[in-house]
Scaffold this motif. Structure first.
Motif, PDB file in Angstrom:
ATOM      1  N   ARG A 108       0.826  -1.214   0.000  1.00  0.00           N
ATOM      2  CA  ARG A 108       0.000   0.000   0.000  1.00  0.00           C
ATOM      3  C   ARG A 108       0.858   1.261   0.000  1.00  0.00           C
ATOM      4  O   ARG A 108       0.428   2.305  -0.504  1.00  0.00           O
ATOM      5  CB  ARG A 108      -0.889  -0.019   1.249  1.00  0.00           C
ATOM      6  CG  ARG A 108      -1.938   1.052   1.306  1.00  0.00           C
ATOM      7  CD  ARG A 108      -3.121   0.713   0.441  1.00  0.00           C
ATOM      8  NE  ARG A 108      -4.222   1.636   0.639  1.00  0.00           N
ATOM      9  CZ  ARG A 108      -5.387   1.536   0.009  1.00  0.00           C
ATOM     10  NH1 ARG A 108      -5.597   0.529  -0.825  1.00  0.00           N
ATOM     11  NH2 ARG A 108      -6.336   2.421   0.225  1.00  0.00           N
ATOM     12  N   ASP A 131       3.302   2.101  -1.738  1.00  0.00           N
ATOM     13  CA  ASP A 131       3.630   2.585  -3.074  1.00  0.00           C
ATOM     14  C   ASP A 131       2.574   3.527  -3.638  1.00  0.00           C
ATOM     15  O   ASP A 131       2.847   4.279  -4.572  1.00  0.00           O
ATOM     16  CB  ASP A 131       3.808   1.398  -4.032  1.00  0.00           C
ATOM     17  CG  ASP A 131       4.987   0.516  -3.646  1.00  0.00           C
ATOM     18  OD1 ASP A 131       5.930   1.041  -3.024  1.00  0.00           O
ATOM     19  OD2 ASP A 131       4.964  -0.693  -3.965  1.00  0.00           O
ATOM     20  N   TYR A 132       1.365   3.461  -3.075  1.00  0.00           N
ATOM     21  CA  TYR A 132       0.271   4.275  -3.603  1.00  0.00           C
ATOM     22  C   TYR A 132      -0.027   5.499  -2.734  1.00  0.00           C
ATOM     23  O   TYR A 132      -0.932   6.265  -3.045  1.00  0.00           O
ATOM     24  CB  TYR A 132      -0.998   3.416  -3.728  1.00  0.00           C
ATOM     25  CG  TYR A 132      -0.808   2.229  -4.643  1.00  0.00           C
ATOM     26  CD1 TYR A 132      -0.916   2.360  -6.025  1.00  0.00           C
ATOM     27  CD2 TYR A 132      -0.476   0.961  -4.137  1.00  0.00           C
ATOM     28  CE1 TYR A 132      -0.735   1.277  -6.870  1.00  0.00           C
ATOM     29  CE2 TYR A 132      -0.282  -0.119  -4.977  1.00  0.00           C
ATOM     30  CZ  TYR A 132      -0.412   0.039  -6.342  1.00  0.00           C
ATOM     31  OH  TYR A 132      -0.208  -1.030  -7.176  1.00  0.00           O
TER      32      TYR A 132
END
Length: 294
Positions: free
Chosen positions: A240, A242-243
């Motif tokens: 998560r 990375d977003y």
């Protein structure tokens, strides 16, 4: 449950504290030799140690914007923590919620009797019940191992060195006349020594921090008897990240040493002084536990 005491963590905490004490004494000795009043140095050191010991948990909560919650606000979360605490033979800690899109959790407090376990509001939307329970067990393992206080106090020396690095010219005003007459030479030496002390103490505390994560992972597996749930949770949280926008991760980077997974924006030196072991190594260790080989 039968709790396996981690003697490796205990020995590392003792060794880290001893090495940091030596570094600290050398640091004070150099400053005193350069003409800084020893009484002033002791006063600053004692004051910072007092504040860290008694108010470090409140500082963490304040800096992260964590709000303590009552049982009627999040009853399921309270029941989960209460059950895990009973399993680990711990008093039920206070529970906090941190408003952040970064899914994470942390524990703070100088002892089990005044511990706080906190989660971000987003982690409860990302994880299922078993995964959230495994994460909470990981944080309670930190409480059980009493490594929170050691890490907090160990970070004191690096904080002191960093403070002097930032205010080295101002500190020169407190030297005696001889040190002032030495001019910039003494100040430059103070700055260099502060940098060395900061690097050494930071590396020592980071090494301790990385090992304590392995220990807390093992504690979670023992507490829940479900290491695969923690594997799944760690992978979900890490994926998560990375977003999450870099600016949102930057807002909480100061608490990375306490988080179960660090929130790195990619624009700071924190990657060089990692507070956590690589995710792959944590997963591999948990997989061995799940296979019954450790």
């Amino acid at each position: 449950m039968k709790w396996t005491r981690d003697f490796g963590l205990t020995m590392r905490m003792v060794l880290t504290s001893f090495l940091l004490l030596i570094v600290y004494l050398i640091f004070l000795g150099v400053l005193a030799a350069l003409g800084f009043p020893f009484e002033f140095l002791l006063l600053v050191a004692a004051g910072m140690a007092f504040l860290q010991f008694f108010f470090s948990d409140k500082l963490v909560l304040w800096s992260t914007g964590t709000r303590l919650i009552e049982e009627d606000e999040y009853p399921e979360l309270h029941r989960m923590v209460e059950s895990l605490a009973a399993r680990a033979d711990l008093p039920k800690p206070k529970i906090g919620i941190m408003a952040s899109p970064v899914p994470n959790a942390f524990a703070t407090g100088r002892s089990p009797s005044n511990a706080v376990v906190a989660v971000t509001d987003s982690i409860m939307r990302v994880l299922n019940r078993e995964e959230l329970e495994a994460v909470l067990a990981h944080e309670l393992a930190h409480v059980k191992n009493r490594d929170m206080l050691t890490l907090t106090m160990a970070s004191f020396i690096s904080m002191l060195a960093y403070l002097i690095m930032q205010n080295w010219i101002f500190m020169g005003l407190f030297g005696n006349r001889d040190s002032q007459n030495n001019g910039m030479g003494a100040l430059v030496l103070v700055y260099i020594v502060s940098i060395v002390v900061w690097i050494v103490s930071t590396l020592l505390t980071r090494a301790l921090s990385r090992y304590r994560e392995f220990s807390a992972d093992r504690g979670s597996a023992e507490m829940t008897d479900n290491p695969r749930a923690l594997i799944s949770a760690l992978q979900k949280i890490s994926g998560r990240m990375d977003y999450i926008p870099a600016e949102k991760k930057r807002e909480v980077e100061g608490a990375n040493a306490f988080f179960i997974i660090p929130a790195l924006s990619g624009n700071t030196l924190m990657e060089l002084f990692s507070t956590h072991p690589p995710l792959e190594k944590r997963v591999a260790a948990l997989e061995e536990l799940a296979a019954g080989t450790r």
